[in-house]
Enzyme design. Structure first.
Site, PDB file in Angstrom:
ATOM      1  N   GLU A 111      -2.627   5.078   6.966  1.00 29.17           N
ATOM      2  CA  GLU A 111      -3.353   3.845   6.651  1.00 29.17           C
ATOM      3  C   GLU A 111      -2.927   2.696   7.549  1.00 29.17           C
ATOM      4  O   GLU A 111      -3.770   1.927   8.038  1.00 29.17           O
ATOM      5  CB  GLU A 111      -3.131   3.475   5.176  1.00 29.17           C
ATOM      6  CG  GLU A 111      -3.861   4.384   4.210  1.00 29.17           C
ATOM      7  CD  GLU A 111      -3.522   4.107   2.764  1.00 29.17           C
ATOM      8  OE1 GLU A 111      -4.363   4.416   1.899  1.00 29.17           O
ATOM      9  OE2 GLU A 111      -2.418   3.590   2.483  1.00 29.17           O
TER      10      GLU A 111
ATOM     11  N   GLY B  36       0.501   3.712  -2.705  1.00 29.66           N
ATOM     12  CA  GLY B  36       0.535   4.366  -4.004  1.00 29.66           C
ATOM     13  C   GLY B  36      -0.109   5.739  -3.979  1.00 29.66           C
ATOM     14  O   GLY B  36       0.257   6.619  -4.745  1.00 29.66           O
TER      15      GLY B  36
ATOM     16  N   LYS C  17       0.839  -1.184   0.000  1.00 30.92           N
ATOM     17  CA  LYS C  17       0.000   0.000   0.000  1.00 30.92           C
ATOM     18  C   LYS C  17       0.881   1.244   0.000  1.00 30.92           C
ATOM     19  O   LYS C  17       2.054   1.163   0.311  1.00 30.92           O
ATOM     20  CB  LYS C  17      -0.928   0.012   1.221  1.00 30.92           C
ATOM     21  CG  LYS C  17      -2.043  -1.043   1.141  1.00 30.92           C
ATOM     22  CD  LYS C  17      -2.963  -1.001   2.340  1.00 30.92           C
ATOM     23  CE  LYS C  17      -3.540   0.364   2.609  1.00 30.92           C
ATOM     24  NZ  LYS C  17      -4.237   0.945   1.431  1.00 30.92           N
TER      25      LYS C  17
END
Length: 262
Positions: free
Chosen positions: A111, A104, A102
Site C-alpha cells: 500500500e 490493519g 494503515k
C-alpha cells in the site's frame, strides 16, 4: 440498497462512490486493500461494466487483485504501470493533517509503495476513523521473519524514548500461526494509545534492523472522502484547504454490490 446496508456500510459505500468520481478514462489507478477499499473496487467494476471505463488497476494485495480481475478491471503490476495517476485506499485512522495509520489488513508495504508512486492519494473512510491524535488503532510494522523476536525487543527499547502512551508490541497471528504478508513477512502490532510525533516515530522505526516498513503514512494522502451512515459525504482536500459536503442517494439494485459483505 439503503435497506440492505448497515449505517457503517452505507458510510463506506458513499465514501467509495465519491472517490471514484476522480477516476478518468485511461488512468492508472492504485487499488487499496481492506473492507472500505473493496467498496471502491466494486464501484470501479460497475463503471467498467456499465460505462465502458478503461483503466489500468494496480492492486495492493493478492485479494484485491482477485476481486478486481473478477469484476473485469484490467490488472497490471506496478512495474508495468511504472507510475500512477491516482491511488484510492482506506485507512484505519486519519488525523486533521490527513496523516494515516494503515495496515490493519496486513498490506501496508504494498500500500505504501503504490501510494507513493502516485500523483495523488485519496483515502476513503467512515467518520469513525477520524481521530484527534493517531495511535488508538494499533500501529502495524512489517518485519522479516528472521530474528523477529530480537526486532520486537529493539522496537520496545526504542519506544521508551518516543512520545507514546503505551509500548506493548504483539506478533499478529492467523489462527495458531504467525500472520504472513504477501511478501512472506510478519507483522508486529504496536499498542501505543497515542502517538505524539508521528513523523519522528515513522523515521525512527524504519531504522530498526528487521523492520521493513511501518504503517504511518505521513504527507502521502491528498484528499479524504469521509462517509456518513445517512448518505452524506465530506471531501477534505489538504492541498487547497477546502471542505465540501455532498449527499448520495441509495437505490435498490441487484448490481455488483449485492453479494458484498464487510
Amino acid at each position: 440498497m439503503s435497506g440492505e446496508l448497515s449505517p457503517i456500510d452505507q458510510a463506506k459505500f458513499v465514501a467509495a462512490k465519491k472517490a471514484v468520481e476522480y477516476v478518468e478514462d485511461g488512468m492508472r489507478v492504485g487499488l487499496g486493500t481492506g473492507s472500505t477499499a473493496a467498496w471502491m473496487v466494486r464501484c470501479l467494476g460497475e463503471m467498467v461494466r456499465e460505462d465502458g471505463l478503461r483503466i489500468k488497476g494496480v492492486p495492493t494485495s493478492t485479494r484485491t487483485a482477485a476481486l478486481a480481475q473478477e469484476l473485469g478491471i484490467d490488472v497490471v503490476s506496478l512495474d508495468e504501470a511504472k507510475w500512477l495517476d491516482l491511488t484510492i485506499d482506506g485507512a484505519d485512522e486519519f488525523d486533521g493533517e490527513l496523516n494515516l495509520i494503515k495496515g490493519g489488513g496486513g498490506a501496508l508495504l504494498q500500500e505504501k509503495i503504490v501510494a507513493t508512486a502516485s500523483d495523488q492519494m485519496i483515502v476513503i473512510a467512515d467518520v469513525g476513523k477520524e481521530v484527534e491524535s493517531l495511535g488508538h488503532f494499533p500501529l502495524p510494522i512489517e518485519v522479516i521473519p528472521f530474528g523477529w523476536q530480537t526486532t520486537r525487543a529493539l522496537v520496545e527499547e526504542m519506544l521508551v524514548s518516543m512520545d507514546v502512551l503505551g509500548r506493548d508490541v504483539t506478533l499478529r497471528m492467523s489462527g495458531d500461526r504467525p500472520y504472513v504478508t504477501d511478501e512472506g513477512n510478519h507483522i508486529l502490532d504496536l499498542h501505543l494509545g497515542r502517538i505524539g510525533n508521528p513523523r519522528q516515530l515513522s523515521m525512527v522505526l524504519n531504522q530498526v534492523p528487521g523492520v521493513v516498513e511501518n504503517g504511518l503514512f505521513i504527507d502521502i494522502c491528498d484528499i479524504v472522502c469521509v462517509g456518513y451512515g445517512d448518505g452524506r459525504v465530506e471531501v477534505r482536500d489538504i492541498n487547497d484547504g477546502t471542505v465540501r459536503q455532498d449527499r448520495l442517494d441509495f437505490v435498490e439494485s441487484d448490481n455488483l454490490f449485492s453479494d458484498l459483505s464487510d
